[in-house]
Design a protein around this motif. Sequence first.
Motif, mmCIF file in Angstrom:
data_model
loop_
_atom_site.group_PDB
_atom_site.id
_atom_site.type_symbol
_atom_site.label_atom_id
_atom_site.label_comp_id
_atom_site.label_asym_id
_atom_site.label_seq_id
_atom_site.Cartn_x
_atom_site.Cartn_y
_atom_site.Cartn_z
ATOM 1 N N LYS A 68 0.822 -1.206 0.000
ATOM 2 C CA LYS A 68 0.000 0.000 0.000
ATOM 3 C C LYS A 68 0.859 1.260 0.000
ATOM 4 O O LYS A 68 0.373 2.344 -0.345
ATOM 5 N N ARG B 94 3.352 9.244 -11.792
ATOM 6 C CA ARG B 94 2.714 9.114 -13.110
ATOM 7 C C ARG B 94 3.694 9.468 -14.227
ATOM 8 O O ARG B 94 4.738 10.063 -13.976
ATOM 9 N N ASP C 80 0.405 -0.694 -20.078
ATOM 10 C CA ASP C 80 -0.598 -0.163 -19.164
ATOM 11 C C ASP C 80 0.026 -0.047 -17.774
ATOM 12 O O ASP C 80 0.286 -1.055 -17.121
ATOM 13 N N GLU C 81 0.298 1.164 -17.337
ATOM 14 C CA GLU C 81 1.017 1.357 -16.086
ATOM 15 C C GLU C 81 0.264 0.834 -14.870
ATOM 16 O O GLU C 81 0.854 0.594 -13.822
ATOM 17 N N ARG C 82 -1.039 0.625 -15.026
ATOM 18 C CA ARG C 82 -1.801 0.059 -13.924
ATOM 19 C C ARG C 82 -1.389 -1.382 -13.652
ATOM 20 O O ARG C 82 -1.661 -1.920 -12.581
ATOM 21 N N GLU C 83 -0.697 -1.989 -14.612
ATOM 22 C CA GLU C 83 -0.251 -3.370 -14.455
ATOM 23 C C GLU C 83 1.113 -3.464 -13.754
ATOM 24 O O GLU C 83 1.569 -4.560 -13.443
ATOM 25 N N TRP C 84 1.764 -2.330 -13.521
ATOM 26 C CA TRP C 84 3.098 -2.332 -12.916
ATOM 27 C C TRP C 84 3.100 -3.101 -11.598
ATOM 28 O O TRP C 84 4.009 -3.880 -11.325
ATOM 29 N N SER C 85 2.064 -2.894 -10.794
ATOM 30 C CA SER C 85 2.016 -3.542 -9.479
ATOM 31 C C SER C 85 1.903 -5.057 -9.583
ATOM 32 O O SER C 85 2.289 -5.784 -8.662
ATOM 33 N N THR C 86 1.407 -5.562 -10.719
ATOM 34 C CA THR C 86 1.266 -7.010 -10.868
ATOM 35 C C THR C 86 2.628 -7.689 -11.022
ATOM 36 O O THR C 86 2.738 -8.907 -10.856
#
Length: 448
Positions: free
Chosen positions: A279, A285, A388-394
């Motif tokens: 978290k 960005r 897709d930068e939202r996938e970085w955490s994966t």
Amino acid sequence: MTVPPVLELTDEEEEAKYYFTHLFDALNKPCDVGTAADLETHLPSWFDEDKFKRGQKFYTENRFGILQANFCSLLVLLADPKGLRILEHTGKSSTTETARKRYVSTFLHMSDWYECELEPGSRSWKSLTQVRRMHLSASNSAKKRTLGFISQPEMALTTFGFMGFPLVRPHLLGIRYDNRDDREGFVHFWAVIGFMLGVDDDYNMCLHRLEVVEMICYMVMRYVFVPSLQLETPLLRQMVGAIVDAFTPYMPFVSYESVMFLTRRLVGIPGYQYSVDMKKEFLCRPIITREELDKVTDYMETRDGYRQVKAMYRAIFTDKLRLYTVKELPDEINQNYLETTAAGMNGTYTKLSGEDGDDQRLKAAELQLRELLGLKHNQQLIITEVEDEREWSTYMNDSKLKQLSARDQTNVRVTAQTLNLCYTTIGRFANETTLSFILYRIRRLQAK
């Protein structure tokens, strides 16, 4: 054709972006010029003694975590290709003995800054004057050998090495960060130190308000250190190995692999998230555009110091998030690669989007990158671009820990847990006692 929406930046992002792009416009501006006799040492007009002393107090109350951050920062700063070559040129960091002298000396200088009054004639004042003169001497010598010079951006990024991680990654270092005045004092302290070492006010990241300084640090991590620390060259390994060997008498359980793991964990590179609160993992960005980054690398293309390692900078300065891994090729695949390379196939690394231009130029860049990374004939650099930068955490996990030896895994676990203990009274006391013993040994051995 769908035009992507323009990213609306916050005030902090706008100010941080201006600083970041303005900073790299100064790549042609030396930190200092002339000779040591030309340098003048004086306090900046904006010096605030109360804030400065509060910054020193913040260090005193968080020594264990801050010094751990500074040790990792040595590795981070060595990941700069041009700066690393200048450091190699000095001949004072390549072996265990020379590295011990250099970095123990660096630590003692830093201790003077943190612990002494900053006034003419003090140990701190003399130390800062001496360090600045050494930097100027190294810069002048490197320039004569077409290795470039120490620039304003390089010195500004060096400031990040000392204050960046304690400021934006304190939870991984056992640093108490709930008091804004303490943190502002710490930032002011490094604004003053940066000035005393020759950083102009225009390029001094610590002169901005706290939220902007934090955003600048996040940008530096994303656009400089996340990619550069993945590109491990033989020279980087040699220099870091010398540092680790140099500190073994004081910290006998450290190793190259464990220190690199902890450093990449601190930077936030995927695969190194052992005992990390996800978290609190933050990635700024995509604030800088491809065109703005190309402007930086285009400038480097023909300049001394950068030209020799331009392929590295092309790989580092990118608007896309990338993961770099070296893959061993089986013999049969390797044979196919050798047979098709001459026909224009790209066997060194996945061709990057946007790398247009002459085929010969592209091939030369690939060969230079391959040579700089020290890749063998049966190794291939694989680049994974995260669209897709939202996938970085994966991609974030602790998978790299399992690749370490049992001893190194233990070292990583113990270090992480020891840093967390700083948040308890007993743990804090134990860590400070251990640190005091280590510092005593360092000073005693240095005096011999």
